[in-house]
Design an enzyme around this catalytic site. Structure first.
Site, short mmCIF file in Angstrom:
data_model
loop_
_atom_site.label_atom_id
_atom_site.label_comp_id
_atom_site.label_asym_id
_atom_site.label_seq_id
_atom_site.Cartn_x
_atom_site.Cartn_y
_atom_site.Cartn_z
N THR A 189 1.85 2.56 10.61
CA THR A 189 1.81 1.04 9.91
C THR A 189 2.83 0.32 10.35
OG1 THR A 189 0.90 2.18 7.98
CG2 THR A 189 1.71 0.04 7.93
N GLU A 468 -3.34 5.77 3.71
CA GLU A 468 -4.01 6.64 4.46
C GLU A 468 -5.58 5.96 4.34
OE1 GLU A 468 -3.64 9.89 5.81
OE2 GLU A 468 -1.36 9.80 5.55
#
Lengths: 677, 383
Positions: A189, A468
């Site tokens: 990320t 996730e």
């Protein structure tokens, strides 16, 4: 006068020793001074075998689970505290963020020393994986931070090495990771890109003359963000970057990069900053990473999907960049599996506490001079907690199913695993958050106390709905996948044969105009109405998308504007899949008393879903008359499940020490003698 | 209720004295080292239940006649019963005994047990569950069941598992002997009073005329001292005990000990390994699991589970080690039991499971514990 009498009675109660009264029953009902009576004493004996039910709930590796509970209970590191005559182990959330991070690391070392992680990366086969899941669930029951920090190291870093790496990576890293000789993290990320991984901006440029990749953070939005373990402890990371060779972008690839030396000092050309204090999970050291043209050897590319030759040729067996990217994301599935499972255990903790409290706490009497009424004897309180309990049972089966599906994975199952894990991760984590809030409120002020766990769990588990894979994005992917099946089946004029959509091949189920109680409780009806909803919504979604496309919209924008039906469809898929798993689990049971209670819970799960999801009325699957019948039946089921409530939360496999003081003698736990002064 | 619960005959196995609000019960089978018999258990149970209802009784003192407090359950009698008739007679004994253990663990009045001598097996069962356990320099504690082909019963899976770290696994699996100082150090005893002050202690307790645990505790404390642990005490070995006995399986425990032994010559390690190798493999496996489950359960659940286990042991379908152990240790005294299965790896997980499951036999039922109104919170666990 009434008041005076009452005072006298209370004083009498204080002066006399209760145990010497002639009848214990009299003490319970007539004593005006509220006393704690354990639910084990006041409730009816259990109507089914609790340990057999626990086997169904936990599903696997009970001995290993108990062993790990034992390890934690017996160590001072897990912060045992005596409250009301019982020991509870729960992290001290009043610790500063730094303290929480350090104690979390110490707990990991303790678990490591005791062999908990043995075989987590070097073990092979479904059995080893199921054991790993079981142990992680037990760790989650103690503390989400501890589980996440371990999960990042083993499932994300370790999983990436396993799945994206080849033998050279396995040999070098797997055993070292299992023994914590190195500490891994997973830098995917970025500040500017989360769910949309393909949009990340970090670059990896190959230099053939040195045989190195140069990893770079070109702009602020490319800084790696939320990287668990990066702020304090991790020595290595998997960094996801856009691979550039000779000016050509080959898409997102994963590389191993060292970020700290063995003494914990940050490596040259790496900058690391802290993500700071969070609403929960403060035991996890989330950090941000910038790469300033960091050079790494060519061998550090995790090359199971694609490789770069020394002279700079891009080599991949998978030609389609979409498929290549999908292969990269495969390891994230295991994260979704563990998240779904842990969400169920978090819901179980809160329900066990709230229901045990509701079986011992009284409020208001409803007859003159009568005893106050137990919270769980109020139908309204039953309606708040028992449907959530029933859903948790169904989802418990669903999470066990998902784990098995994952460990038995094969190339043919990749799509199913992706869709089911996405749907269940979203559904189960949303269910957990909702359950936590309801249980928190159901415990009143006691729910606010950190020591009682439920309130704290809200902060600790909130992240599950977005990490996730954002739940909403995941559910849209589920709907898209269903639509793809639909289009494929229609185009080739072939029957559905995947994702449980086979029911659409049969004729459309008909819901009787007037539903009786026994119909409502039949698996036939329950299955029919869930299938009807899924099939109809899939038709509607397909029709809406193709209508937009006919109006000239692209496929993507047609999806975007059809979000309402897409959302309903995702939910319909998930609910139907869970129901079918629960029915199958019930069918496999031979013990009549367990079958009986599972039947009640399954009916509750279905009927409360019918009551809560407006889609059933909106699209007319239920008439308003039938909706009223459903509502009536839910109340009836509440009163039938109520006598079994204690037994039903006693099967969760959560030892007392992992619940909280209000689940037991909350009077003793709060007595003056326990005040430290 | 019997019209006079305190009546007793000359051959009574429990002597009863009334001293103001205290009742002194003396286990009275000195020749058998006060082995706990069916008759003794029944008598104690009646006495305890009667005293609980009797508002004039505030305190119970339990002690043994002769040099033992109690050397354990009368297993030879049980084995004789079983070999003569069927195992149900044995089940009857253990069921009774466990109910007594349960009543003591959930008792509403203080029980002071004076452990001035041997305390083993069933003897621990009638004392450790009570609120106060007074050790002396004569105390000798052990749970030797694994050497007998049995397992630590009488609620030992509850109290052993609550000892510090993994000391309970150590004591339960090896049958290690502890003296009074060690009992105090690990928490099996609450106080240590030199034996020459025991009669003073009894007088003081009777004079205290109180059922307040704090008062009783203070009364005992006045005569108690903190003895020094002997140099070679197991209590100094807690680190290595935790390291090895925290392992998941018996096999792993033994190999952890063997790894330690390879690192350094140590008599304690080799004798610990020796005692594990001499014990019944089946006993070791079911004992370890029992203690592990016990740590997460309340006393009631522990006893119900142990009852399933002991009935399975007596039925002898999976292993007859109990009979073999009694033969070799108590009857023939050749100290050379032939265990069957003879090796740990032959005792499968399925075999172990059987000991923890309900017994599928007409008329058999789980132990039916009396419903108690005042179970202490620490005694209830849900699993």
């Amino acid at each position: 006068m009434e008041k005076v009498n009452f005072r006298t009675q209370i004083l009498n109660g204080h002066l006399q020793n209760h145990r010497h009264a002639t009848s214990t029953a009299a003490i319970i009902s007539a004593s005006p001074c509220v006393s704690y009576v354990p639910p084990e004493v006041s409730e009816q004996p259990f109507s089914f075998d609790v340990s057999s039910m626990r086997k169904l709930m936990d599903g696997h590796n009970l001995g290993e689970r108990d062993w790990l509970f034992n390890l934690m209970v017996q160590s001072k590191l897990f912060n045992p505290r005596l409250r009301g005559g019982k020991v509870f182990v729960v992290p001290d959330y009043n610790h500063s963020m730094e303290q929480q991070r350090e104690i979390t690391m110490k707990r990991i070392e303790y678990l490591l020393d005791h062999g908990v992680f043995k075989g987590w990366l070097t073990g092979k086969g479904p059995e080893a994986e199921m054991k790993k899941f079981a142990l992680l669930e037990v760790i989650e029951i103690f503390d989400h931070s501890l589980a996440i920090k371990i999960g990042v190291h083993f499932f994300l870093w370790g999983g990436a090495i396993q799945f994206f790496g080849t033998k050279r990576h396995h040999d070098r890293w797997l055993s070292a990771t299992e023994n914590y000789l190195i500490k891994g993290c997973f830098a995917m990320t970025e500040l500017g890109h989360g769910s949309n991984v393909r949009g990340i901006e970090t670059t990896a440029t190959y230099e053939a003359n040195t045989g190195e990749f140069v990893i770079n953070t070109p702009c602020e939005t490319a800084q790696k963000y939320w990287i668990g373990g990066a702020a304090n402890h991790a020595t290595h990371t998997i960094v996801f970057s856009q691979l550039n060779i000779d000016g050509n972008n080959q898409g997102v690839h994963a590389f191993i990069t060292q970020i700290r030396d063995e003494n914990g000092n940050v490596c040259p050309n790496i900058r690391i900053a802290d993500c700071g204090h969070k609403i929960g999970l403060n035991g996890v050291d989330n950090g941000r990473i910038w790469f300033d043209n960091v050079r790494i050897p060519r061998e550090n590319l995790l090359n199971s999907v694609a490789d770069v030759s020394p002279d700079g040729k891009y080599l991949s067996a998978i030609k389609d960049p979409d498929q290549r990217f999908a292969a990269f994301l495969a390891p994230l599935t295991s994260g979704r599996v563990t998240i779904a499972a842990s969400a169920v255990y978090s819901a179980k903790i809160s329900l066990a506490i709230a229901i045990r409290y509701a079986l011992t706490r009284r409020a208001f009497s409803i007859t003159a001079n009568g005893p106050e009424v137990l919270l769980l004897d109020y139908p309204s309180h039953q309606r708040r907690l028992l449907p959530l309990l029933a859903k948790t049972y169904a989802m418990s089966f669903a999470s066990n199913y998902l784990k098995l599906l994952y460990v038995k994975r094969s190339p043919q199952l990749i799509k199913t695993i992706h869709v089911v894990s996405s749907a269940f991760k979203a559904t189960l984590t949303w269910h957990n958050m909702r359950t936590l809030q309801e249980c928190r409120e159901a415990c009143g002020g006691q729910g606010l106390k950190t020591e009682n766990r439920i309130g704290q769990l809200k902060g600790e588990y909130d992240v599950q709905s977005t990490f996730e894979g954002d739940n909403n994005v995941l559910m849209q992917q589920v709907s898209k996948a269903l639509l793809a099946e639909y289009v494929a089946a229609k185009k080739r004029n072939k029957p559905f044969k995947e994702l449980g959509l086979e029911h659409i091949n049969r004729s459309c189920p008909v819901i009787p105009a007037q539903l009786t109680s026994s119909m409502l409780r039949s698996t036939q009806f329950q299955n029919d109405i869930f299938c009807l909803r899924e099939r109809d919504l899939l038709n509607r979604f397909a029709a809406e998308v193709s209508q937009y496309q006919a109006q000239g919209e692209s496929k993507e924008s047609a999806f975007v504007v059809s979000y309402q039906v897409a959302e309903d469809l995702g939910k319909a898929f998930s609910d139907r899949a869970i129901l079918q798993i629960a029915i199958e689990a019930e069918n496999n049971v031979t013990d009549a008393s367990i079958k009986n209670i599972l039947g009640l819970l399954r009916s509750m799960y279905v009927l409360v879903t019918l009551e809560e999801d407006a889609a059933f009325l909106r699209y007319g699957y239920l008439s308003t008359d039938n909706a009223a019948a459903v509502r009536k039946e839910v109340a009836k089921l509440c009163s039938e499940i109520r006598p079994q409530a204690l037994a039903l939360v006693s099967t969760f496999g959560i030892p007392d020490a992992f619940l909280s003081p209000i689940a037991f003698d909350w009077v003793a736990a709060n007595s003056w003698s326990t005040v430290e002064n | 209720m019997a019209s006079n619960p305190y009546s007793f005959g000359e051959t009574d196995q429990v002597l009863v004295e009334e001293k103001s609000s205290a009742r002194i019960f003396t286990l009275n089978r000195p020749k058998q080292l006060n082995a706990v018999s069916f008759q003794m258990v029944s008598r104690l149970l009646d006495l305890f239940l009667a005293c609980e209802e009797d508002p004039s009784v505030k305190l119970i003192i339990l002690k043994g006649k002769g040099r033992a407090f109690s050397a354990g359950g009368d297993v030879t009698a049980v084995v004789r019963d079983i070999t003569q008739g069927n195992w149900r007679l044995g089940a009857n004994f253990f069921g009774r005994e466990f109910i007594l253990n349960y009543v003591m663990a959930t008792y509403s009045k203080p029980q002071v047990s004076i452990l001035n001598g041997i305390v083993m097996g069933g003897g621990a069962g009638v004392s450790i569950h009570g609120s106060f356990r007074v050790a002396t320099e004569n105390s000798l504690f052990a749970m030797p069941e694994t050497a007998l082909g049995l397992f630590p019963d009488v609620g030992a899976s509850y109290f052993l598992s609550r000892l510090p770290g993994f000391f309970g696994e150590y004591v339960g699996l090896t049958g290690a002997r502890l003296d009074g100082a060690e009992m105090l150090a690990c928490g099996l005893a609450t106080h240590f009073v030199p034996s020459n002050k025991i009669s003073l202690l009894e007088d003081a307790l009777c004079k205290a005329d109180s059922n307040d645990p704090a008062v009783i505790s203070a009364t005992i404390s006045e005569l108690s001292l903190v003895p020094n642990l002997k140099e070679k005490s197991d209590c100094h070995r807690l680190n290595i005990i935790n390291k090895c006995f925290s392992r998941r399986t018996v096999e792993e425990i033994i190999s952890a000990l063997e790894r330690e032994a390879a690192d350094k010559e140590d008599e304690w390690i080799s004798s610990t390994i020796q005692s594990l190798k001499k014990a019944s493999p089946t006993s070791l496996k079911i004992s370890l699991r029992s203690i592990r489950e016990g740590r997460l359960q309340g006393i009631g659940k522990c006893l119900v589970r142990e009852y399933r286990m002991v009935c399975t042991v007596m039925r002898g379908e999976i292993s007859k080690d109990f009979f073999e152990g009694c033969r070799a240790i108590l009857l023939d005294k050749d100290k050379n039991p032939k265990w069957e299965p003879s090796r740990l790896e032959q005792v499968t997980e399925d075999m172990v499971d059987c000991y923890f499951s309900k017994i599928n036999e007409e008329g058999w039922e789980d132990l039916d514990l009396p419903r108690r109104s005042n179970i202490p919170p620490c005694a209830i666990a849900k699993l």
